[in-house]
Write a protein that holds these residues in place. Structure first.
Motif, PDB file in Angstrom:
ATOM      1  N   LYS A 229       0.851  -1.197   0.000  1.00 33.54           N
ATOM      2  CA  LYS A 229       0.000   0.000   0.000  1.00 33.54           C
ATOM      3  C   LYS A 229       0.886   1.245   0.000  1.00 33.54           C
ATOM      4  O   LYS A 229       1.669   1.461   0.932  1.00 33.54           O
ATOM      5  CB  LYS A 229      -0.905  -0.001   1.235  1.00 33.54           C
ATOM      6  CG  LYS A 229      -1.644   1.320   1.476  1.00 33.54           C
ATOM      7  CD  LYS A 229      -2.548   1.278   2.714  1.00 33.54           C
ATOM      8  CE  LYS A 229      -3.120   2.655   3.042  1.00 33.54           C
ATOM      9  NZ  LYS A 229      -3.969   2.664   4.249  1.00 33.54           N
TER      10      LYS A 229
ATOM     11  N   ARG B 294      -7.603  -0.679   1.460  1.00 36.50           N
ATOM     12  CA  ARG B 294      -8.134  -1.954   0.977  1.00 36.50           C
ATOM     13  C   ARG B 294      -8.601  -1.834  -0.465  1.00 36.50           C
ATOM     14  O   ARG B 294      -8.588  -2.812  -1.214  1.00 36.50           O
ATOM     15  CB  ARG B 294      -9.274  -2.424   1.901  1.00 36.50           C
ATOM     16  CG  ARG B 294     -10.476  -1.508   1.934  1.00 36.50           C
ATOM     17  CD  ARG B 294     -11.356  -1.742   3.144  1.00 36.50           C
ATOM     18  NE  ARG B 294     -10.723  -1.297   4.390  1.00 36.50           N
ATOM     19  CZ  ARG B 294     -11.247  -1.430   5.596  1.00 36.50           C
ATOM     20  NH1 ARG B 294     -12.435  -1.994   5.738  1.00 36.50           N
ATOM     21  NH2 ARG B 294     -10.604  -1.004   6.657  1.00 36.50           N
TER      22      ARG B 294
ATOM     23  N   THR C  89      -5.133  -0.343   9.060  1.00 38.46           N
ATOM     24  CA  THR C  89      -6.160   0.093  10.021  1.00 38.46           C
ATOM     25  C   THR C  89      -5.562   0.579  11.339  1.00 38.46           C
ATOM     26  O   THR C  89      -4.566   0.043  11.823  1.00 38.46           O
ATOM     27  CB  THR C  89      -7.133  -1.070  10.382  1.00 38.46           C
ATOM     28  OG1 THR C  89      -6.428  -2.073  11.117  1.00 38.46           O
ATOM     29  CG2 THR C  89      -7.772  -1.672   9.156  1.00 38.46           C
TER      30      THR C  89
ATOM     31  N   ALA D 117      -7.301   0.077  13.828  1.00 43.11           N
ATOM     32  CA  ALA D 117      -7.860  -0.961  14.700  1.00 43.11           C
ATOM     33  C   ALA D 117      -6.851  -2.053  15.046  1.00 43.11           C
ATOM     34  O   ALA D 117      -6.966  -2.706  16.083  1.00 43.11           O
ATOM     35  CB  ALA D 117      -9.092  -1.586  14.039  1.00 43.11           C
TER      36      ALA D 117
HETATM   37  N1  BES Z   1      -4.082   4.724   6.884  1.00 45.59           N
HETATM   38  C1  BES Z   1      -5.185   4.467   7.737  1.00 45.59           C
HETATM   39  C2  BES Z   1      -4.822   3.536   8.894  1.00 45.59           C
HETATM   40  C3  BES Z   1      -3.860   4.092   9.906  1.00 45.59           C
HETATM   41  C4  BES Z   1      -4.347   4.724  11.041  1.00 45.59           C
HETATM   42  C5  BES Z   1      -2.504   3.942   9.750  1.00 45.59           C
HETATM   43  C6  BES Z   1      -3.459   5.220  11.983  1.00 45.59           C
HETATM   44  C7  BES Z   1      -1.631   4.443  10.688  1.00 45.59           C
HETATM   45  C8  BES Z   1      -2.094   5.068  11.804  1.00 45.59           C
HETATM   46  C9  BES Z   1      -6.308   3.828   6.953  1.00 45.59           C
HETATM   47  O1  BES Z   1      -6.423   4.212   5.644  1.00 45.59           O
HETATM   48  C10 BES Z   1      -7.586   4.228   7.631  1.00 45.59           C
HETATM   49  O2  BES Z   1      -7.879   5.381   7.659  1.00 45.59           O
HETATM   50  N2  BES Z   1      -8.309   3.245   8.165  1.00 45.59           N
HETATM   51  C11 BES Z   1      -9.529   3.501   8.832  1.00 45.59           C
HETATM   52  C12 BES Z   1     -10.514   2.460   8.387  1.00 45.59           C
HETATM   53  C13 BES Z   1     -11.947   2.746   8.762  1.00 45.59           C
HETATM   54  C14 BES Z   1     -12.426   3.996   8.084  1.00 45.59           C
HETATM   55  C15 BES Z   1     -12.799   1.557   8.380  1.00 45.59           C
HETATM   56  C16 BES Z   1      -9.296   3.416  10.331  1.00 45.59           C
HETATM   57  O3  BES Z   1      -8.430   2.636  10.772  1.00 45.59           O
HETATM   58  O4  BES Z   1      -9.921   4.175  11.061  1.00 45.59           O
END
Ligand code: BES
Ligand code: MN
Ligand code: ZN
Length: 505
Positions: free
Chosen positions: A272, A358, A383, A385
């Motif tokens: 990614k 994703r 994520t 999460a």
């Molecule tokens: N790039 C983020 C995930 C992330 C969060 C990486 C914090 C590093 C530190 C990803 O694209 C994202 O925003 N994910 C969301 C998914 C949700 C909207 C289903 C998330 O984790 O909140």
């Protein structure tokens, strides 16, 4: 790129500022070079107190007083019977920190204590012990001064420029030199990934990474192809294009190939490469949004691993597919409720434009499967999460294949980079069904967010292909508890593990 110190192997201590001597808790007899001047020095030192040679402890002694070259840095390694390669890596990093703190321009690292010690189990191989110590030392030396003004960069460059590895065992010199060259290659590739990840998004654009990939691929003899958005459209990569449609910068897909003579198997890596994740229309809060420049670390990680596998002459063919694009809000941006068609024909309803990783990975995975892989591993800061589930002490591993999970586990145990298996029960996909399209990209509650990301990706993996997804969101940056990772910014985690996996699979 950060310049790592010059390494050299010598039979006797040259004129240096400091002699670095590893010390175990079980007594110093074995660890002191028997015929050097340090036997007496250590004897004097041992009469003092304080330093207990615990793992991670260091003690700097100026035997000859200020300005003397009779300096010794003792590096504690704990009980010899409990030694592991990871402890050696961490001790190496502590040693580097101390050499910098004491402003030593050069050091002689006395290896015979490490080489002679009879150890069982995790650190049984003497040369692997040296490799681990050197690896930690050099990994810990990384800085990113590129964007500091000249003066500041010069100040941060006041670190040891030369390290001499000293052993009286002349016979192992060639092997030692070869091993240290390997360590140097490892650290250079980890540092490429770190440099990429740390690059601010105004410079680290998709075009920038495509150019850098081509330059480094040429340098190390890999094939490299770059697809722009027109080519992505011809490839029907609707999800990849959808994510980038709000950005002024053109997305790029970079495809690398390392092809040895008579390759055993083909390993595919997918990464990614969101060069900045604002969240898009589902915009993120301002706090710490600057850290979203690191959202291309999955791509940086698989790039570093592919480069390293090539430099270490992997018997396997390695293909690497990286998707670089930017997730931005604008009049042209993707909107919640939009429906996109993926390269494999499945349609996706966008619920949250911030679940963009994703989306691009789905198209990249589908594309990678055309390159005839025997196995496919993706890496992504997918994520937040995964951090809720696992914290920062390991990275989430999702796989459809036990053998692959085992192989990745083996690689991770040899590098000290922890992976933890997460579930991929198909039931998790029930939540992702859409009324309008074949699936949606996120849900409105926050249960099992990391698993939902992974189960979404699984929909794009063809039957029979062993596949694994590594959610590196929390291990990619700001890993302050591992001494050989920088406290802030890109860690370079998982590069070594994926390269080791590519060598061994
Ligand atoms: N790039 C983020 C995930 C992330 C969060 C990486 C914090 C590093 C530190 C990803 O694209 C994202 O925003 N994910 C969301 C998914 C949700 C909207 C289903 C998330 O984790 O909140
Ligand atoms: Mn996002
Ligand atoms: Zn993201």
């Amino acid at each position: 790129m950060w310049k790592i110190p010059r390494l050299e192997v010598k039979a006797a201590s040259a004129v240096v500022d400091v002699d670095l001597i590893p010390v175990f808790q079980d007594g110093g007899k074995k660890v002191v070079p028997q015929d050097g001047p340090y036997r007496a020095l250590l004897e004097r030192f041992r009469k003092g107190e304080g330093f207990g040679a615990r793992s991670g402890q260091t003690e700097f002694v100026r035997f000859g007083g200020q300005g003397s070259s009779e300096n010794v840095l003792f590096v504690g390694l704990g009980q010899a019977s409990e030694l592991t390669e990871e402890k050696l890596r961490q001790a190496g990093a502590h040693a580097w920190t101390r050499l910098c703190a004491e402003k030593c321009p050069s050091a002689a690292i006395h290896l015979d204590a490490l080489l002679d010690l009879p150890v069982e189990g995790a650190a049984a191989d003497p040369l692997l012990r040296v490799r681990a110590f050197a690896e930690g030392l050099l990994l810990g030396a990384y800085r990113f001064p590129k964007h500091k003004s000249k003066e500041a960069a010069a100040a941060s460059a006041k670190t040891p420029a030369s390290l001499v590895f000293v052993s009286r065992k002349k016979a192992i010199k060639p092997k030692l030199e070869c091993d240290l060259a390997r360590v140097q290659a490892v650290v250079e590739c980890v540092n490429v990934a770190r440099d990429w990840s740390n690059e601010p998004s105004n410079i680290g654009t998709p075009a920038y990474f495509a150019r850098e990939a081509q330059r480094l691929a040429r340098q190390f003899g890999l094939k490299c192809k770059v697809l722009g958005e027109a080519e992505a459209a011809r490839q029907k990569m609707g999800l990849f294009l959808g994510v980038g449609q709000g950005s002024a910068r053109e997305g790029k897909i970079v495809v690398l190939e390392y092809l040895p003579r008579n390759p055993a198997r083909t390993v595919a890596f997918v990464g990614k490469g969101i060069t900045f994740d604002s969240g898009g229309i589902s915009i993120k809060p301002a706090t710490r949004m600057e850290e979203m420049k690191h959202d291309m670390t999955g791509a940086a990680t698989v790039f570093g691993a592919t480069l390293l596998a090539a430099r270490l002459k992997s018997p396997n063919r390695v293909v690497c597919v990286m998707g670089f694009t930017e997730n931005m809000p604008s009049g042209d941006a993707l909107q919640p409720g939009n429906v996109l068609r993926s390269r494999n024909g499945k349609t996706v309803e966008i619920i949250n434009t911030d679940a963009e990783g994703r989306l691009i990975l789905a198209d990249l995975l589908d594309y990678a499967q055309e390159l005839k892989p025997d196995v496919c591993v993706d890496a992504a800061t997918l994520t937040g999460a995964i951090g809720v589930a696992l914290g920062k002490h390991c990275c989430g591993l999702f796989s459809n294949d036990d053998g692959l999970e085992e192989a990745l586990g083996r690689a991770s145990r040899s590098t000290g980079e922890r992976l933890w298996s997460m579930p991929l029960y198909d039931e998790y996909f029930e939540d992702m069904r859409s009324e309008t399209a074949d699936m949606k990209n996120s849900c409105n509650d926050s249960y099992g967010g990391a698993i939902r990301g992974a189960i979404f990706l699984k929909q794009f993996v063809r039957k029979g292909l062993p596949w694994a997804h590594l959610d590196i969101a929390t291990v990619a940056s700001n890993v302050s508890h591992i001494p050989y990772f920088p406290k802030r910014g890109a860690s370079g985690a998982i590069v070594r593990t994926l390269a080791q996996f590519a060598l061994d699979y």
